[in-house]
Design a protein around this motif. Structure first.
Motif, PDB file in Angstrom:
ATOM      1  N   UNK A 220       3.962  35.234 -19.043  1.00 34.61           N
ATOM      2  CA  UNK A 220       5.019  35.844 -18.240  1.00 34.61           C
ATOM      3  C   UNK A 220       4.542  37.127 -17.568  1.00 34.61           C
ATOM      4  N   UNK A 221       3.833  37.963 -18.305  1.00 39.05           N
ATOM      5  CA  UNK A 221       3.324  39.195 -17.719  1.00 39.05           C
ATOM      6  C   UNK A 221       2.267  38.909 -16.660  1.00 39.05           C
ATOM      7  N   UNK A 222       1.398  37.934 -16.927  1.00 39.99           N
ATOM      8  CA  UNK A 222       0.361  37.585 -15.964  1.00 39.99           C
ATOM      9  C   UNK A 222       0.936  36.998 -14.693  1.00 39.99           C
ATOM     10  N   UNK A 223       1.963  36.146 -14.838  1.00 40.85           N
ATOM     11  CA  UNK A 223       2.607  35.575 -13.656  1.00 40.85           C
ATOM     12  C   UNK A 223       3.336  36.660 -12.875  1.00 40.85           C
ATOM     13  N   UNK A 224       3.940  37.591 -13.576  1.00 41.44           N
ATOM     14  CA  UNK A 224       4.620  38.691 -12.883  1.00 41.44           C
ATOM     15  C   UNK A 224       3.616  39.545 -12.109  1.00 41.44           C
ATOM     16  N   UNK A 225       2.417  39.731 -12.668  1.00 36.25           N
ATOM     17  CA  UNK A 225       1.369  40.462 -11.956  1.00 36.25           C
ATOM     18  C   UNK A 225       0.979  39.738 -10.678  1.00 36.25           C
ATOM     19  N   UNK A 226       0.895  38.415 -10.752  1.00 35.17           N
ATOM     20  CA  UNK A 226       0.510  37.644  -9.568  1.00 35.17           C
ATOM     21  C   UNK A 226       1.599  37.707  -8.509  1.00 35.17           C
ATOM     22  N   UNK A 227       2.835  37.640  -8.930  1.00 30.06           N
ATOM     23  CA  UNK A 227       3.961  37.768  -8.011  1.00 30.06           C
ATOM     24  C   UNK A 227       3.936  39.144  -7.349  1.00 30.06           C
ATOM     25  N   UNK A 228       3.647  40.182  -8.112  1.00 33.04           N
ATOM     26  CA  UNK A 228       3.560  41.530  -7.558  1.00 33.04           C
ATOM     27  C   UNK A 228       2.407  41.641  -6.564  1.00 33.04           C
ATOM     28  N   UNK A 229       1.295  40.963  -6.856  1.00 30.58           N
ATOM     29  CA  UNK A 229       0.148  40.998  -5.950  1.00 30.58           C
ATOM     30  C   UNK A 229       0.514  40.438  -4.580  1.00 30.58           C
ATOM     31  N   UNK A 230       1.317  39.370  -4.558  1.00 24.97           N
ATOM     32  CA  UNK A 230       1.707  38.765  -3.293  1.00 24.97           C
ATOM     33  C   UNK A 230       2.672  39.652  -2.503  1.00 24.97           C
TER      34      UNK A 230
END
Length: 490
Positions: A220-230
């Motif tokens: 969940x944290x890693x996916x949230x980081x990827x979403x933030x990157x976009x």
């Protein structure tokens, strides 16, 4: 070819039906009974029903619409790293995506859309119904968090692919709830972040063997980081990836072996779509991720093949080149000869399953998981965010950690990156993402969010102010009575 039956995403009130299944030992939560469907009116009564409902979500993630032709067309074919593959006359529709000539009426656009809303519908069923079940409170909270994670993952795939999409957070109950307008991209991203924040607060860091493959706090944290990157939220990306880096993940020592079935869900894995070949249950052994990309005529159909541009992108001696690409005429580390008679020069080695594992009557490679998020990606996101935030030292440390694993102890290749120039380091990180994450359905949207698509994909027909997203399926627009609006340029 095996394919799921489409449902219209505007009418998504289907019962769980045959997708329900039970959990006991490792990977048995993948086992879907082909019979024994339960009417929805008598479902959602107890803890076992809640488990079946959550497991149904995971089961759908490996469906045709999620991992096979439709995902490849939308998330890979348009990039410079992949060619259509197979023979020139086979599945020529891929050329529409490769050359950016697809129109809104093409069925693959609909099927990918449908696949994501099927996932979302299953998540919403859990989120609507499980709170009312009298069951263990901590388990209930975890099930809801798992559903929120996968709902967020599916909306992330949708918003990257189509931009503005309907944001459906409950199962429709009244006629007025079926037809809803598109939400702005910012609203979709905000909901994704909300779901991932709430999921991360509840999900465990790890599971026992019976539940390997379920969503974790790190996922969940890693996916949230990827979403933030976009969204270019670099401070958030840096903070989130730093948090993930403290959860015990590490790079699997051998890059090539990390993608083999015996090493699934290893220390590098944050989230994988689970698959298994269950000889006792052919209906559950339904993943075609490996099959559609396997060596044509030997262990698959030969689509989504690595391009010559990808083969040339690796630095001299980079072991990842041979670990990512199966070349015609080579012998794999597992002893399989790729015949010189196959129609394509290259195949995706990350989806490769040894030829001897083929079982008659089952999809080739049905046991191969699809890697959604790896720790290497976390490190490269961390490097990019640190560089954008002016922390060159951390950026270099995270970037070179990925390169060190790739070189495998051979100090004559892949030297550490040492530049402290922000622009040069950004280019080095982007290059590392290209070769480290090749053929993992990441490159296409990566280049777009980096603002380089007109340069990189322009020779293939990509046009700015149009091809940042794919067209909204025309069928969805018509079903909505034109409430849904087409993306510009289509």
């Amino acid at each position: 070819m095996k394919k799921n039956i489409n449902i219209q995403s505007c009418v998504i009130a289907a019962a769980l039906g045959a997708m329900l299944f039970t959990a006991s030992c490792k990977k048995e939560f993948l086992n879907v009974p082909p019979q024994g469907q339960q009417p929805s009116a008598t479902f959602w009564q107890n803890q076992d029903d809640a488990l079946k409902g959550v497991n149904a979500i995971y089961a759908n993630l490996r469906s045709w619409n999620n991992v096979a032709f439709n995902a490849i067309a939308i998330e890979s074919t348009g990039s410079d790293e992949a060619d259509k593959g197979s023979t020139p006359t086979d599945a020529t529709f891929f050329n529409l995506y490769d050359q950016f000539t697809v129109t809104a009426t093409h069925g693959t656009l609909q099927d990918f859309w449908t696949g994501q809303y099927q996932n979302i519908n299953l998540c919403n069923q859990v989120l609507d119904n499980v709170p009312n079940i009298n069951m263990d409170a901590s388990l209930k909270a975890r099930y809801l968090a798992e559903a929120k994670f996968i709902r967020a993952y599916s909306y992330f795939r949708l918003v990257r692919a189509y931009g503005r999409v309907p944001l459906r957070l409950t199962v429709p109950k009244e006629n007025t709830e079926f037809n809803i307008p598109q939400a702005e991209k910012a609203a979709v991203y905000a909901q994704i972040e909300k779901d991932l924040t709430e999921a991360a607060a509840v999900l465990p860091q790890s599971y026992g063997s019976a539940d390997l493959g379920r969503a974790t706090k790190g996922a969940a944290l890693g996916m949230k980081a990827k979403v933030a990157m976009y969204q270019n939220k670099w401070a958030d990306v840096l903070a989130l990836t730093n948090q993930v880096m403290g959860l015990g993940y590490d790079l699997f020592p051998d890059f090539e072996k990390g993608f083999r079935t015996q090493n699934e869900n290893n220390i590098e894995s944050l989230f994988e779509v689970q698959a298994e070949l269950l000889q006792s249950n052919p209906d559950a052994s339904n993943s075609q991720y490996s099959q559609v990309q396997g060596v044509a005529g030997v262990m698959g159909w030969g689509f989504n093949t690595p391009s010559e541009a990808l083969a040339n992108a690796f630095e001299p001696g980079d072991p990842r080149r041979d670990a990512t690409i199966l070349f015609k005429g080579e012998t794999t580390p597992q002893g399989d000869l790729v015949p010189t008679t196959v129609p394509n020069e290259r195949y995706n080695q990350k989806s490769y399953v040894p030829f001897a594992t083929r079982v008659s009557g089952f999809n080739e490679g049905a046991q191969q998981n699809f890697r959604v998020l790896r720790f290497a990606d976390i490190l490269l996101m961390n490097a990019e965010a640190a560089n954008e935030q002016g922390n060159t030292s951390q950026a270099l440390t995270s970037l070179n950690r990925v390169r060190a694993r790739a070189r495998g102890g051979n100090n004559n290749i892949l030297p550490d990156v040492t530049t402290t120039d922000k622009d040069a380091l950004r280019q080095a990180i982007w290059k590392e993402r290209q070769v480290e994450l090749a053929m993992e359905n990441d490159r296409y949207f990566d280049v777009i969010r980096q603002g380089r698509a007109a340069t990189v994909f322009g020779p293939k027909g990509w046009k700015a102010n149009k091809n940042e997203v794919w067209p909204i399926p025309q069928n969805e627009i018509e079903l909505s009575g034109n409430l849904l609006k087409q993306n510009p340029g289509y």
